[in-house]
Write an enzyme that holds these catalytic residues in place. Structure first.
Site, PDB file in Angstrom:
ATOM      1  N   CYS A 184       0.844  -1.199   0.000  1.00  0.00           N
ATOM      2  CA  CYS A 184       0.000   0.000   0.000  1.00  0.00           C
ATOM      3  C   CYS A 184       0.884   1.256   0.000  1.00  0.00           C
ATOM      4  CB  CYS A 184      -0.966  -0.049   1.174  1.00  0.00           C
ATOM      5  SG  CYS A 184      -2.387   1.021   0.965  1.00  0.00           S
ATOM      6  N   HIS A 239      -3.343  -5.792   1.095  1.00  0.00           N
ATOM      7  CA  HIS A 239      -2.653  -5.972   2.379  1.00  0.00           C
ATOM      8  C   HIS A 239      -2.557  -7.443   2.788  1.00  0.00           C
ATOM      9  CE1 HIS A 239      -2.491  -1.727   3.746  1.00  0.00           C
ATOM     10  NE2 HIS A 239      -3.525  -1.585   2.929  1.00  0.00           N
ATOM     11  N   GLU A 248      -0.779  -8.653   5.064  1.00  0.00           N
ATOM     12  CA  GLU A 248      -0.644  -8.747   6.527  1.00  0.00           C
ATOM     13  C   GLU A 248      -1.998  -8.684   7.223  1.00  0.00           C
ATOM     14  OE1 GLU A 248      -0.184  -6.095   4.801  1.00  0.00           O
ATOM     15  OE2 GLU A 248      -0.879  -4.324   5.904  1.00  0.00           O
TER      16      GLU A 248
END
Lengths: 84, 227
Positions: free
Chosen positions: B86, B194, B196
């Site tokens: 990002c 994302h 994560e």
């Protein structure tokens, strides 16, 4: 002392979604002749030094930080400011 | 394997990144403040999402000149895995470690939801745990994820197989629906989604964990560690 105005805008051919939205809104207001809107930025800098040095520095600043030359064009105006 | 999570003023996915690596992947990880100048001792570099410097001027434009960035560029040149997610991706673009630039999403909206990605290239150190053309579910959260590059660059990206992830459907206007690309050498990955945030079924998907596992298993193979 010099006052420098730096104008940064998206390159021609790079879609400007903000400009397109504003254009649409202007059409809604009845300004149907508006064929294109491009949104950019203006930055005003006050810089000390000789005109030559300021010119070199401003070009450098544009290339390094003020514009992203992948998608943006820049131009600038340099004007000497005489202190009162 | 020891990871560094770079923290810029305005990073806000640093803790998620740290959690993914430490608790879900089970590797060593430390935060590294952007004022630091060395990444000695780290084997993998992670640039998290967020709004570094409030996205002033352009996303990632100011963070790109943080003191730590020279060390990030050095690590990339040494062939260490560097992942930018990002805002981290935007920083890598601004730094010139990856080609192209980001524009505002074509619908001008901040898009925050889970999306389907297609794995275009599963032969990178980041994606070897996926199958080619596998569809995975990973969240996005961005207002400026509309990837742009000129036709010549796009041709090179395609030719060198640098496009790793594509959005299954167009969500933001990106050229070729590009969601993630690697550099020519294959050790620097930038992606808007994302991973994560997709490391546990509790979060709706653990498809992102595979990416971190890929980096780790590649590193272990290369360093002949068999645990």
């Amino acid at each position: 002392m010099f006052e420098v105005k730096v104008y940064v805008s998206l390159k021609e051919g790079v879609l400007d979604p903000q400009g397109a939205a504003v254009q649409n809104s202007l059409h809604h207001l009845g300004y149907e002749g508006v064929e294109e809107v491009r949104i950019g930025k203006v930055m005003t800098l006050q810089i000390q030094g000789s005109r030559e040095k300021v010119e070199t520095e401003v070009k450098d600043m544009c290339e390094k930080l003020l514009a992203n030359t992948v998608i943006e064009d820049y131009r600038y105006e340099i004007e000497e400011v005489v202190s009162q | 394997m020891k990871f560094a999570v770079i923290v810029f003023p305005g990073s806000n996915c640093d803790i998620d990144m740290y959690h993914a690596v430490k608790d879900e992947l089970g590797a060593e990880v430390s935060y590294v403040w952007h004022h630091e100048t060395s990444l000695e001792g780290f084997d993998g570099i992670l640039l998290p999402g967020g709004f570094s410097y409030g996205d002033y001027l352009r996303s990632g434009a100011i963070a790109r000149f943080s003191p730590i960035m020279d060390a990030v560029i050095k690590a990339a040149e040494e062939g260490k895995p560097v992942l930018g997610v990002c805002n981290g991706f935007q920083v890598l673009l601004e730094a010139g470690l990856l080609p192209g630039a980001m524009r505002r999403n074509e619908n001008l909206k901040f898009i925050c939801r889970s999306v389907e990605l297609v794995v275009e290239n599963n032969e990178t150190i980041f994606s070897e745990g996926y199958k080619k053309d596998e569809e995975i579910k990973i969240p996005v959260a961005h207002g400026e994820g509309n990837y742009y590059c000129d036709p010549v660059t796009l041709e090179a990206l395609t030719e060198n197989n640098q496009i790793v992830f594509k959005y299954k459907e167009n969500i933001n206007g990106s050229v070729e629906r590009i969601a993630g690309i690697v550099n020519k050498e294959g050790n620097v990955l930038g992606m808007m989604p994302h991973p994560e945030r997709a490391v546990d079924e509790l979060l709706g998907s653990k498809d992102g964990l595979t990416l971190f596992k890929s980096i780790l298993s590649h590193w272990r193979e290369r360093n002949a560690i068999t645990s």
